[in-house]
Design an enzyme around this catalytic site. Structure first.
Site, PDB file in Angstrom:
ATOM      1  CG  ASN A 161       8.788 -41.606  28.878  1.00 24.59           C
ATOM      2  OD1 ASN A 161       8.030 -42.534  28.620  1.00 24.59           O
ATOM      3  ND2 ASN A 161       8.354 -40.398  29.213  1.00 24.59           N
ATOM      4  CB  SER A 208       8.825 -49.685  22.086  1.00 21.76           C
ATOM      5  OG  SER A 208       8.470 -49.807  20.725  1.00 21.76           O
ATOM      6  CB  SER A 209       4.352 -47.550  20.652  1.00 19.36           C
ATOM      7  OG  SER A 209       3.014 -47.630  20.197  1.00 19.36           O
ATOM      8  CE1 TYR A 243       5.002 -42.552  18.865  1.00 17.64           C
ATOM      9  CE2 TYR A 243       3.502 -44.369  18.346  1.00 17.64           C
ATOM     10  CZ  TYR A 243       4.233 -43.632  19.273  1.00 17.64           C
ATOM     11  OH  TYR A 243       4.172 -43.980  20.601  1.00 17.64           O
ATOM     12  CE  LYS A 285       7.653 -44.639  20.559  1.00 19.82           C
ATOM     13  NZ  LYS A 285       8.512 -44.202  21.675  1.00 19.82           N
ATOM     14  CB  VAL A 317      -0.809 -44.956  28.634  1.00 19.67           C
ATOM     15  CG1 VAL A 317      -0.805 -44.324  30.017  1.00 19.67           C
ATOM     16  CG2 VAL A 317      -0.223 -46.358  28.710  1.00 19.67           C
TER      17      VAL A 317
HETATM   18  N1  NAP Z   1       0.165 -42.649  25.620  1.00 18.78           N
HETATM   19  C1  NAP Z   1       0.116 -43.735  24.895  1.00 18.78           C
HETATM   20  O1  NAP Z   1      -0.985 -44.235  24.583  1.00 18.78           O
HETATM   21  C2  NAP Z   1       1.377 -44.423  24.454  1.00 18.78           C
HETATM   22  C3  NAP Z   1       1.266 -45.655  23.804  1.00 18.78           C
HETATM   23  C4  NAP Z   1       2.418 -46.311  23.402  1.00 18.78           C
HETATM   24  C5  NAP Z   1       3.656 -45.776  23.675  1.00 18.78           C
HETATM   25  N2  NAP Z   1       3.744 -44.571  24.295  1.00 18.78           N
HETATM   26  C6  NAP Z   1       5.089 -44.049  24.542  1.00 18.78           C
HETATM   27  O2  NAP Z   1       5.194 -43.661  25.900  1.00 18.78           O
HETATM   28  C7  NAP Z   1       6.195 -42.636  26.020  1.00 18.78           C
HETATM   29  C8  NAP Z   1       5.626 -41.499  26.847  1.00 18.78           C
HETATM   30  O3  NAP Z   1       4.603 -40.884  26.074  1.00 18.78           O
HETATM   31  P1  NAP Z   1       3.352 -40.170  26.741  1.00 18.78           P
HETATM   32  O4  NAP Z   1       2.162 -40.949  26.421  1.00 18.78           O
HETATM   33  O5  NAP Z   1       3.648 -39.803  28.152  1.00 18.78           O
HETATM   34  O6  NAP Z   1       3.309 -38.895  25.794  1.00 18.78           O
HETATM   35  P2  NAP Z   1       3.265 -37.362  26.130  1.00 18.78           P
HETATM   36  O7  NAP Z   1       2.297 -37.104  27.209  1.00 18.78           O
HETATM   37  O8  NAP Z   1       3.119 -36.673  24.812  1.00 18.78           O
HETATM   38  O9  NAP Z   1       4.716 -37.123  26.714  1.00 18.78           O
HETATM   39  C9  NAP Z   1       5.832 -37.158  25.866  1.00 18.78           C
HETATM   40  C10 NAP Z   1       7.025 -36.756  26.678  1.00 18.78           C
HETATM   41  O10 NAP Z   1       8.145 -36.613  25.799  1.00 18.78           O
HETATM   42  C11 NAP Z   1       8.760 -35.373  26.053  1.00 18.78           C
HETATM   43  N3  NAP Z   1       9.356 -34.863  24.834  1.00 18.78           N
HETATM   44  C12 NAP Z   1       8.776 -34.761  23.613  1.00 18.78           C
HETATM   45  N4  NAP Z   1       9.627 -34.170  22.744  1.00 18.78           N
HETATM   46  C13 NAP Z   1      10.761 -33.903  23.446  1.00 18.78           C
HETATM   47  C14 NAP Z   1      12.000 -33.293  23.131  1.00 18.78           C
HETATM   48  N5  NAP Z   1      12.241 -32.811  21.896  1.00 18.78           N
HETATM   49  N6  NAP Z   1      12.926 -33.166  24.096  1.00 18.78           N
HETATM   50  C15 NAP Z   1      12.674 -33.621  25.354  1.00 18.78           C
HETATM   51  N7  NAP Z   1      11.525 -34.200  25.718  1.00 18.78           N
HETATM   52  C16 NAP Z   1      10.585 -34.339  24.779  1.00 18.78           C
HETATM   53  C17 NAP Z   1       7.635 -34.479  26.506  1.00 18.78           C
HETATM   54  O11 NAP Z   1       8.142 -33.375  27.200  1.00 18.78           O
HETATM   55  P3  NAP Z   1       7.207 -32.046  27.386  1.00 18.78           P
HETATM   56  O12 NAP Z   1       6.076 -32.455  28.283  1.00 18.78           O
HETATM   57  O13 NAP Z   1       8.118 -31.063  28.005  1.00 18.78           O
HETATM   58  O14 NAP Z   1       6.741 -31.656  26.021  1.00 18.78           O
HETATM   59  C18 NAP Z   1       6.840 -35.425  27.387  1.00 18.78           C
HETATM   60  O15 NAP Z   1       7.430 -35.505  28.663  1.00 18.78           O
HETATM   61  C19 NAP Z   1       6.584 -42.252  24.589  1.00 18.78           C
HETATM   62  O16 NAP Z   1       7.786 -42.914  24.241  1.00 18.78           O
HETATM   63  C20 NAP Z   1       5.441 -42.796  23.761  1.00 18.78           C
HETATM   64  O17 NAP Z   1       5.806 -43.062  22.426  1.00 18.78           O
HETATM   65  C21 NAP Z   1       2.645 -43.881  24.695  1.00 18.78           C
END
Ligand code: NAP
Length: 219
Positions: free
Chosen positions: A62, A111-112, A125, A129, A158
């Site tokens: 994730n 993924s995204s 980015y 993905k 999200v």
């Molecule tokens: N939010 C969206 O709109 C969206 C859309 C499409 C896809 N996604 C995908 O959904 C997934 C979750 O993203 P999110 O929205 O929850 O983003 P987020 O809130 O930025 O969370 C990202 C997560 O990745 C962890 N992370 C980042 N760099 C890291 C590293 N070097 N080592 C270990 N952990 C690391 C972060 O840990 P810390 O909290 O400790 O920094 C956090 O838990 C990702 O793969 C993202 O690409 C999100």
């Protein structure tokens, strides 16, 4: 559960406590590790097997980073920072987990929609993905004989910390193009799909990218 930023420690510990409090036998451990390093996967797997024994059933990749910006400003370091976490991380996590993976194992990569849609300012980015989705198919081909499945969930927008890094004009376009209620997804919207892909009932699905974005992308 893995986190890296010290500020996320309390939130991760809180989720672990809530999982234990369910009182249904579920337990969680929290590991701080930086998945941009090549050492992190072994550290995570060692902590997991120490806590729960030799076998691992499910891996969800994730963690990801998003560094928005024009390609004219992008540096080789931005590329490395993105690909090290978003692509090399899942690759090395999988490599570390597979010797412990108990059939029917499940690997799910997050993924995204950006993998298949061009967004101004998100080229690096998006490319990461796209690579993750290709990796998903390759791993599905390789690990299927052992009884494992590998799939990706392509998330639409999200409301999480990451969305704050996406330029607002893109978010507005994304919402307009989301047929279901023109809203953001919730963490639960995505978790439901990950839950199903983790379940035995998804056994005949592998190498797929499931779009979970309220119909934004009809693959
Ligand atoms: N939010 C969206 O709109 C969206 C859309 C499409 C896809 N996604 C995908 O959904 C997934 C979750 O993203 P999110 O929205 O929850 O983003 P987020 O809130 O930025 O969370 C990202 C997560 O990745 C962890 N992370 C980042 N760099 C890291 C590293 N070097 N080592 C270990 N952990 C690391 C972060 O840990 P810390 O909290 O400790 O920094 C956090 O838990 C990702 O793969 C993202 O690409 C999100």
């Amino acid at each position: 559960m893995v986190y890296t930023s010290p500020k996320s420690g309390p939130a991760a510990e809180d989720i672990a406590s809530r999982i234990s409090a369910l009182n249904n036998g579920s337990q969680a451990i929290v590991v701080q590790a930086d998945l941009s390093t090549v050492e992190a996967p072994d550290k995570i797997v060692s902590a997991t097997t120490e806590a729960f024994g030799e076998h691992i059933d499910i891996l969800v990749n994730n963690a990801a980073v998003l560094l928005p910006g024009s390609i004219l400003d992008a540096t080789a370091n931005d590329y490395a920072a993105t690909f090290d976490v978003n692509v090399r991380g899942p690759l090395l996590m999988t490599k570390a987990v597979v010797p412990h993976l108990r059939a029917p194992g499940r690997i799910i990569n997050i993924s995204s929609i950006a993998a298949r849609t061009g967004f101004d300012g998100l080229a690096v980015y998006s490319a990461s993905k796209g690579a993750l989705e290709s990796l998903t198919r390759g791993l599905a081909a390789e690990l299927g004989a052992a009884g494992h499945t590998v799939n990706a969930v392509s998330s639409g927008p999200v409301k999480t910390d990451m969305l704050a890094d996406v330029p607002d004009k893109l978010v507005q376009i994304q919402l307009q193009r989301t047929p279901v209620e023109h809203r953001h997804g919730t963490v639960d919207d995505i978790a439901q799909v990950v839950g199903w892909l983790s379940d035995e009932s998804s056994r005949w699905i592998s190498g797929q990218t499931i779009a979970a974005g309220g119909g934004y992308q009809m693959l």
